[in-house]
Scaffold this active site. Structure first.
Site, PDB file in Angstrom:
ATOM      1  N   CYS A 120      33.992-139.841  42.164  1.00  0.00           N
ATOM      2  CA  CYS A 120      33.009-139.671  43.096  1.00  0.00           C
ATOM      3  C   CYS A 120      33.919-139.074  44.548  1.00  0.00           C
ATOM      4  O   CYS A 120      34.947-139.207  44.670  1.00  0.00           O
ATOM      5  CB  CYS A 120      31.788-140.811  44.087  1.00  0.00           C
ATOM      6  SG  CYS A 120      31.400-140.775  42.267  1.00  0.00           S
ATOM      7  N   ARG A 141      28.535-138.059  44.060  1.00  0.00           N
ATOM      8  CA  ARG A 141      28.633-138.728  42.862  1.00  0.00           C
ATOM      9  C   ARG A 141      28.826-137.798  42.040  1.00  0.00           C
ATOM     10  O   ARG A 141      28.468-136.993  41.149  1.00  0.00           O
ATOM     11  CB  ARG A 141      27.052-139.561  42.799  1.00  0.00           C
ATOM     12  CG  ARG A 141      27.494-140.474  41.082  1.00  0.00           C
ATOM     13  CD  ARG A 141      25.746-141.110  41.011  1.00  0.00           C
ATOM     14  NE  ARG A 141      25.837-142.176  39.574  1.00  0.00           N
ATOM     15  CZ  ARG A 141      25.380-142.355  38.744  1.00  0.00           C
ATOM     16  NH1 ARG A 141      23.823-142.043  39.616  1.00  0.00           N
ATOM     17  NH2 ARG A 141      25.135-143.393  38.306  1.00  0.00           N
ATOM     18  N   GLY A 157      36.064-144.872  42.199  1.00  0.00           N
ATOM     19  CA  GLY A 157      36.217-145.994  41.178  1.00  0.00           C
ATOM     20  C   GLY A 157      35.915-146.005  39.714  1.00  0.00           C
ATOM     21  O   GLY A 157      34.942-145.432  40.282  1.00  0.00           O
ATOM     22  N   ASP A 200      29.659-150.551  38.031  1.00  0.00           N
ATOM     23  CA  ASP A 200      30.153-151.229  38.697  1.00  0.00           C
ATOM     24  C   ASP A 200      30.151-151.513  40.287  1.00  0.00           C
ATOM     25  O   ASP A 200      30.344-152.529  40.814  1.00  0.00           O
ATOM     26  CB  ASP A 200      31.500-150.603  38.090  1.00  0.00           C
ATOM     27  CG  ASP A 200      31.608-149.294  38.198  1.00  0.00           C
ATOM     28  OD1 ASP A 200      30.727-148.787  38.485  1.00  0.00           O
ATOM     29  OD2 ASP A 200      32.888-149.052  37.934  1.00  0.00           O
ATOM     30  N   GLY A 258      48.522-140.336  31.513  1.00  0.00           N
ATOM     31  CA  GLY A 258      50.300-141.455  31.185  1.00  0.00           C
ATOM     32  C   GLY A 258      51.206-141.183  32.307  1.00  0.00           C
ATOM     33  O   GLY A 258      52.160-141.728  31.993  1.00  0.00           O
TER      34      GLY A 258
END
EC number: 6.3.5.4
Length: 642
Positions: free
Chosen positions: A2, A50, A76, A100, A364
């Site tokens: 976000c 969002r 996050g 979360d 990675g």
């Protein structure tokens, strides 16, 4: 993933203008195109854009606790949120959503400022506690997610996920920071905590900031650092097994999403390792994306295809043509400050490609810093052996003289380019590493800067960024020391900034398993011979991956994710380069010596010297001046000293 913004009144409880808060919030629409939300109360305004990834139905923000005395805007992912939710329920907390974000609110109620110690993930959030009259800002340990803040001329503090949010506020001073200009032309980016603007700051990774009305804006407080505490992982085989087990877990917890998920696959060791772990953890084929280049010196496409075939991924590749220059001006508005990493262009393209098929992509990033994958680590370690044999008092005159006398041979084979090595051996450890990572050397920066800018710097030198971190470093050996410096500067300032802006421009969430803080802590304590051995970086990871990936991929020469800048600037970009760098925008800025710029263009164009790095840095700075900081009648240097 976000975008967050906010305005806080340091002087009291003045009303926050609704239209102004909406303007700041909408400036980050690209980060969160799905929904927006705002909250205002006396002295405070919070805004949120969002991108829905988890709890699609009820994860709207700002999000509140039960009595609405605590509010949060969050950017996050918290990967251990289910574990924390179960723990918090044992303390009596009740949850209204399965997000979360709500876990952070209850964690704050339970543990206060120490709640960040419990979070495993990437995050930047702002939490308002009305009962404590406290605004709490926090950023994740490695700096995956960005957070800017600044004290404005109207007595408020504004913050946001990107600088453009602060620049949307009319009370945000536009004064440039001369020290940031010096930093930029040394590193190619502006390292934390500075931004290019004197009154805007980056909250450093692993830091929090607690703000209260009626009190001066305090300094950020550090809550975490890379420990570099040595540990004995058992035998080499046991260490390799543990590394793979830890990597598998870091990948697994990042595969939780209620939207399509995939991975970047460059053909390098790290992204290939992540894809191998994903394939073993998924019942369906993994979506993978890669970019190829026409120039074989920069093209890793065959290795990406090799991994894709081995693991049966749904692979999508796109070729970046040699004339893909339309992004040059767009990069300035993407990053809001000068940013000279040319790999931002292919990174933008691979994010664009990935977003057509997925909303979340694993990368990675982080393996080179933690496991000594960069070529410069091997060179630094070899130079350190020489530095350890001779005191600085002997090395400075001996190698300093050789460095001055030896010609700069950009055209020659690498083993004949000894000038940089001699110059490095004449320096102390930190200064030598700075010399190796600088994109413009000290002499060239002095020539490039105008007399007025040199005076404004008041003797400041960009090496001070590394010196500050070196003084705080817990690392106990030369290799770990420079890894620590990169984890504090290059990783958040360049790599993660590049990926965040490029991905968020397409509303794509990128997750980096190799930057899991528990994994980073463990890797930091590994013996150096398991990271770098016999000139081979990432020694342990490559050994662990041998059953999973071919040796041709694991042990080939590292290519990096770059573009053929030198050829571009002598060929298709030559005319544009000449026009832009000799334009009134540069001349009127008051920052540069225009004769030096003309010499750089001429020497590079004829092929006598390779000035691609300084010329690209100047091109990006010109684009910033013209688009982000338009100065039709003003002098940028005067603005910097205002």
């Amino acid at each position: 993933m976000c975008g967050i913004v906010g305005i806080f009144d340091l002087q009291g409880q003045r009303d926050i203008d609704a239209a102004l808060l909406a303007r700041l919030t909408s400036s980050l629409r690209h980060r969160g195109p799905d929904e927006d939300g705002m909250h205002r109360e006396p002295g405070l305004g919070l805004g949120h854009r969002r991108l829905s990834v988890i709890d699609l139905a009820s994860g709207q923000q700002p999000l509140f606790n039960a009595d609405r005395s605590v509010a949060i805007v969050f950017n996050g992912e918290i990967y251990n949120y289910r574990t924390l939710m179960a723990e918090l329920r044992q303390f009596g907390h009740q949850f209204r959503t399965s997000s979360d974000t709500e876990v952070i609110v209850h964690a704050w109620e339970q543990w206060g400022e120490q709640c960040v110690q419990r979070l495993r993930g990437m995050f930047a959030f702002a939490l308002w506690d009305r009962r404590r009259h406290q605004l709490f800002l926090a950023r994740d340990r490695l700096g995956v997610k960005p957070l800017y803040y600044g004290e404005l001329t109207d007595g408020t503090v504004a913050f946001g996920s990107e600088l453009k949010a602060l620049l949307s506020h009319p009370a945000m001073p536009r004064a440039l920071d001369p020290l940031a200009v010096e930093d930029y032309f040394a590193y190619g980016y502006v390292p934390e905590p500075r931004s290019i603007f004197r009154h805007a700051h980056k909250l450093p990774p692993g830091h929090t900031l607690s703000i209260r009305a009626g009190q001066p804006l305090p300094a950020p407080r550090q809550y975490w650092d890379v420990p570099f505490v040595p540990h004995a992982p058992g035998s080499e085989a046991q260490a390799a097994d543990e590394l793979l087990a830890r990597l598998r877990e870091a990948v697994r917890i990042r595969m939780v999403a209620e939207v399509p998920l995939g991975a970047f696959l460059s053909g390098g060791v790290d992204s290939s390792a992540v894809v191998a772990m994903m394939a073993s953890a998924s019942t369906a084929p993994v979506n993978t994306c890669s970019i190829s280049f026409g120039d074989p010196a920069y093209n890793e496409a065959q290795y990406a295809s090799m991994v894709a075939r081995r693991y049966g991924t749904l692979h999508h590749a796109q070729k970046v043509e040699a004339d893909d220059f339309e992004l040059i001006d767009q990069l300035a508005t993407l990053y809001d400050e000068p940013f000279a990493d040319s790999s931002a262009m292919p990174t933008y393209r691979v994010c664009q490609l990935a977003r057509r098929r997925v909303t979340v992509a694993l990368s990675g990033d982080g393996g080179d810093e933690s496991l000594a994958g960069y070529r410069r680590y091997n060179l630094h370690a070899r130079e350190e052996k020489v530095r350890a044999m001779l005191p600085l008092g002997l090395r400075q005159p001996l190698f300093g003289t050789l460095g001055r006398l030896y010609p700069k041979a950009d055209w020659a084979p690498r083993f004949l380019r000894a000038k940089t090595t001699f110059e490095g051996l004449a320096r102390d450890t930190t200064d030598a590493y700075f010399h190796s990572v600088s994109i413009l050397g000290d002499t060239l920066r002095r020539r490039l800067f105008s007399r007025d800018l040199r005076r404004d710097l008041q003797g400041y030198h960009a090496v001070e960024v590394l010196r500050r971190h070196a003084l705080a470093s817990p690392a106990q050996d030369a290799l770990s020391q420079v890894q620590y410096l990169d984890l504090k500067t290059y990783l958040p300032g360049d790599i993660l900034t590049k990926v965040d802006r490029a991905s968020m421009a397409h509303a794509l969430e990128v997750r980096s398993p190799l930057l899991d803080h528990e994994l980073v802590e463990w890797m930091s304590g590994l013996p150096t011979q398991l990271k770098l051995r016999g000139g081979t970086g990432k020694y342990l990871l490559k050994k662990a991956l041998r059953p999973l990936l071919p040796d041709d991929l694991l042990y080939r020469q590292k290519m990096g994710f770059s573009v053929p800048l030198a050829d571009w600037l002598r060929g298709p970009l030559r005319e544009r380069l000449q026009q832009r760098l000799t334009s009134p925008v540069m001349a009127q800025s008051g920052l540069f010596d225009m004769d030096t710029i003309a010499q750089l263009i001429e020497q590079h164009g004829t092929g006598r010297r390779d000035h691609s790095a300084p010329l690209w840095s100047l091109l990006m700075f010109e684009s910033f001046l013209r688009q982000v900081l338009p100065l039709p009648a003003a002098n940028a240097r005067e603005l910097a000293t205002a």
